[in-house]
Design a protein around this motif. Structure first.
Motif, PDB file in Angstrom:
ATOM      1  N   CYS A  28       0.808  -1.230   0.000  1.00  0.00           N
ATOM      2  CA  CYS A  28       0.000   0.000   0.000  1.00  0.00           C
ATOM      3  C   CYS A  28       0.835   1.271   0.000  1.00  0.00           C
ATOM      4  O   CYS A  28       0.306   2.350  -0.280  1.00  0.00           O
ATOM      5  N   GLY A  29       2.118   1.184   0.338  1.00  0.00           N
ATOM      6  CA  GLY A  29       2.940   2.385   0.395  1.00  0.00           C
ATOM      7  C   GLY A  29       2.835   3.135   1.700  1.00  0.00           C
ATOM      8  O   GLY A  29       3.473   4.174   1.882  1.00  0.00           O
ATOM      9  N   GLN A  30       2.049   2.644   2.627  1.00  0.00           N
ATOM     10  CA  GLN A  30       1.885   3.288   3.926  1.00  0.00           C
ATOM     11  C   GLN A  30       1.405   2.247   4.932  1.00  0.00           C
ATOM     12  O   GLN A  30       0.973   1.157   4.558  1.00  0.00           O
ATOM     13  N   VAL A  31       1.467   2.625   6.197  1.00  0.00           N
ATOM     14  CA  VAL A  31       1.072   1.723   7.278  1.00  0.00           C
ATOM     15  C   VAL A  31       0.002   2.410   8.103  1.00  0.00           C
ATOM     16  O   VAL A  31       0.147   3.573   8.490  1.00  0.00           O
ATOM     17  N   ASP A  32      -1.090   1.706   8.329  1.00  0.00           N
ATOM     18  CA  ASP A  32      -2.172   2.231   9.153  1.00  0.00           C
ATOM     19  C   ASP A  32      -1.821   2.005  10.622  1.00  0.00           C
ATOM     20  O   ASP A  32      -1.953   0.900  11.141  1.00  0.00           O
TER      21      ASP A  32
END
Length: 205
Positions: A28-32
């Motif tokens: 996703c290119g990011q981390v929640d």
């Protein structure tokens, strides 16, 4: 003994969390950060949260879904093998025959890979310029699509006009000429009959 087991379980869960974060960042290119479980939760709760996060990631990513489907169908592909274990059931002679049959392709493949390494990488400024031009390219593509639609409409209208001209002017004119020729032919027949009748009268006199 119980403390050692708890420590091992916590470390295992933390490793699983780290792996899940790396996978999520790669996909996703990011981390929640809000989806990460807290250290104050129990091991069961943290495992449940990890499983929920994995399901959410699989539902958002087609790549993860394909990997999970591939793992369920071919789990052997995800097992690491030692250098001494061959991932095949063929005997040594069959393997050697396959390798020798493809031996001629190895040099060409190596030269192609080397040529790829020799290809210069374009400068970052050029890539940035291309990225900046993307909105303008999208506008031009949209304008071209509108123009293509207008051209298609004009072609349809032109075809309709040509068909109407052929039907109304050409065919109707032909019908009129045919009718006129028929009337002329009838008049000529009457004239010939009248001339013949006059000639007969003159002969009788």
């Amino acid at each position: 003994m119980e403390n050692t087991f708890d420590k091992t379980a916590i470390e295992t869960i933390e490793l699983l969390q780290a792996r899940l974060r790396r996978i999520e960042y790669a996909v996703c290119g990011q981390v929640d950060e809000s989806a990460l479980s807290s250290n104050k939760q129990s091991a069961t709760q943290r495992l449940t949260a990890l499983e929920h996060s994995l399901h959410q990631l699989a539902s958002k990513s087609r790549v993860v879904q394909d990997l999970l489907r591939l793992h369920s169908r071919h789990p052997d592909l995800f097992q690491s093998l030692s250098a001494n274990d061959l991932p095949t059931t063929l005997d040594t002679e069959s393997i050697l025959s396959i390798i020798m049959a493809s031996a001629s392709a190895y040099p060409s493949t190596a030269s192609r890979l080397t040529s790829i390494l020799d290809v210069p990488i374009p400068p970052a400024e050029l890539s940035a310029q291309l990225i900046d031009l993307q909105p303008r390219i999208a506008k031009v593509e949209a304008l071209q699509a509108v123009q293509n639609a207008d051209i298609a409409e004009l072609r349809e209208r032109s075809a309709a006009v040509i068909q109407r001209w052929y039907t109304v002017d050409i065919l109707r004119a032909g019908e009129n000429w045919a009718e006129l020729e028929g009337r002329v032919e009838q008049v000529e027949q009457k004239v010939r009959r009248a001339a013949l009748a006059r000639r007969l009268d003159d002969d009788m006199v």
